[in-house]
Design an enzyme around this catalytic site. Structure first.
Site, PDB file in Angstrom:
ATOM      1  CG  ASP A   1      -1.976   1.061   1.210  1.00  0.00           C
ATOM      2  OD1 ASP A   1      -2.320   1.536   0.110  1.00  0.00           O
ATOM      3  OD2 ASP A   1      -2.478   1.419   2.291  1.00  0.00           O
TER       4      ASP A   1
ATOM      5  CB  THR B   1       0.249 -12.720   1.766  1.00  0.00           C
ATOM      6  OG1 THR B   1       0.825 -11.838   0.795  1.00  0.00           O
ATOM      7  CG2 THR B   1      -0.753 -13.634   1.088  1.00  0.00           C
TER       8      THR B   1
END
Length: 368
Positions: A33, A118
């Site tokens: 992100d 993940t």
């Protein structure tokens, strides 16, 4: 190829759409992100992300890509892993499904995914990968789009389980067996015992024959031959062959069989399959398949020929035959070839699972 797995930084991948594992709130934190925000231009991207507002887990939303080598960023919020009983699998599937549907609506020709959830969300990588491959492969059955799964490094991509342990065992056992078989020209069970026993028997028989002085040389040779395993003698030694002078060039050329393309099309008809089904199962681009269909003398790359054999669900003998028609062969010294043989011998023809095994072992994946 429609679906491929690469190791790279997703911010450096060129695709129409880049998928971001977004925060449910209009902000960014760490991991993929943060990397996407930084590469795209954090202030501009954050301002557009705020216009979207809060996002539900599994949802997908679109912004501009700004400084990235893409047209769009598709943001999706993955599930936080608890124990697998809190809807995590369904939410993760929705992430991939909604991103792919959004990309199709935007008429994207390519999309790049990270391995969603993940990182800080803690979704087990092996299970996350299985979901990603399942959803993507199902989507590609009805859509023409290049889908790229981007893995940052090898340590972030470690699969475990019986499947890959079995592949490793198969590689180890068959590499040795094939090498021995080539050297001794006889079946080999993994040990030197059979070779040593056969050698001892032949030596003892030779000594016995030589101790009989009234036996002719031709008789000795015939007795030795009859006492040895038939596999020790090649067809050229046991079967009379016509002399080269007896065969004309025209006769030799008259024995030329089907080309790779001809054999491929014959097999497609025999299997009752459509072209679309074949090239999609082969993880192949439609344009490449059209080239093969239109060129009787097309010479494929080995990975292309093998992908088509997988798509047609050929057994090992028919796979070898198809390869030969392109001047190719399976090699006992090739880890890639042994992995593919492992799956074919077990009649497991899901090309995406085969590609996962190839990727895990550092080998090129199938398709084009």
């Amino acid at each position: 190829m429609p679906f491929k797995i690469i190791r790279n930084d997703i911010t450096k991948v060129k695709a129409d759409a880049i998928v971001n594992t977004a925060n449910p709130h209009p902000t960014y934190a760490s991991g993929t992100d943060a990397a996407i925000y930084k590469a795209a231009g954090a202030e501009l991207l954050l301002a557009e992300r705020k216009k979207i507002g809060e996002m539900e887990r599994g949802q997908a939303a679109v912004t501009s890509a700004f400084a990235l080598s893409a047209k769009y960023i598709i943001h999706t919020v993955g599930p936080a892993w608890v124990d697998g009983t809190h809807g995590e699998f369904d939410v993760l599937s929705s992430c991939y499904e909604n991103c792919l549907t959004t990309a199709a609506e935007l008429q994207c020709e390519s999309i790049a995914f990270p391995l969603i959830a993940t990182g800080v969300y803690g979704f087990p990588k092996g299970r996350a990968l299985q979901i990603a491959v399942s959803v993507i492969s199902h989507f590609l059955l009805s859509h023409d789009m290049q889908v790229i799964l981007v893995v940052f490094d090898r340590h972030a991509f470690e699969l475990s389980g019986k499947l890959f342990q079995d592949v490793d065992t198969f590689i180890d056992e068959n590499y040795v067996a094939r090498q021995r078989k080539e050297e001794y020209q006889q079946p080999f069970d993994g040990s030197m015992e059979d070779v040593d026993r056969s050698s001892r028997l032949r030596l003892a028989e030779s000594r016995r024959i030589l101790s009989e002085p009234d036996q002719s040389v031709s008789g000795m040779l015939e007795t030795i031959r009859s006492s040895a395993p038939e596999s020790l003698y090649s067809p050229k030694m046991s079967t009379p062959q016509p002399q080269a002078s007896q065969i004309s060039l025209d006769d030799a050329l008259g024995t030329v069989g089907e080309t790779f393309q001809q054999r491929l099309l014959h097999l497609i008809d025999k299997k009752g399959m459509t072209d679309v089904a074949v090239y999609k199962r082969a993880n192949m681009d439609r344009k490449l398949f059209s080239k093969i269909r239109c060129n009787e003398n097309y010479k494929p790359k080995k990975k292309t020929a093998l992908a088509l054999a997988i798509a047609l669900q050929l057994n090992l003998d028919d796979t070898i035959d198809l390869l030969k028609r392109a001047g190719l062969a399976l090699s006992p010294s090739s880890k890639s070839d042994l992995i593919i043989e492992y799956f074919i011998s077990r009649q497991e023809y899901d090309i995406h699972n085969i590609n996962l095994a190839l990727f895990e072992h550092g080998q090129p994946i199938l398709g084009e």
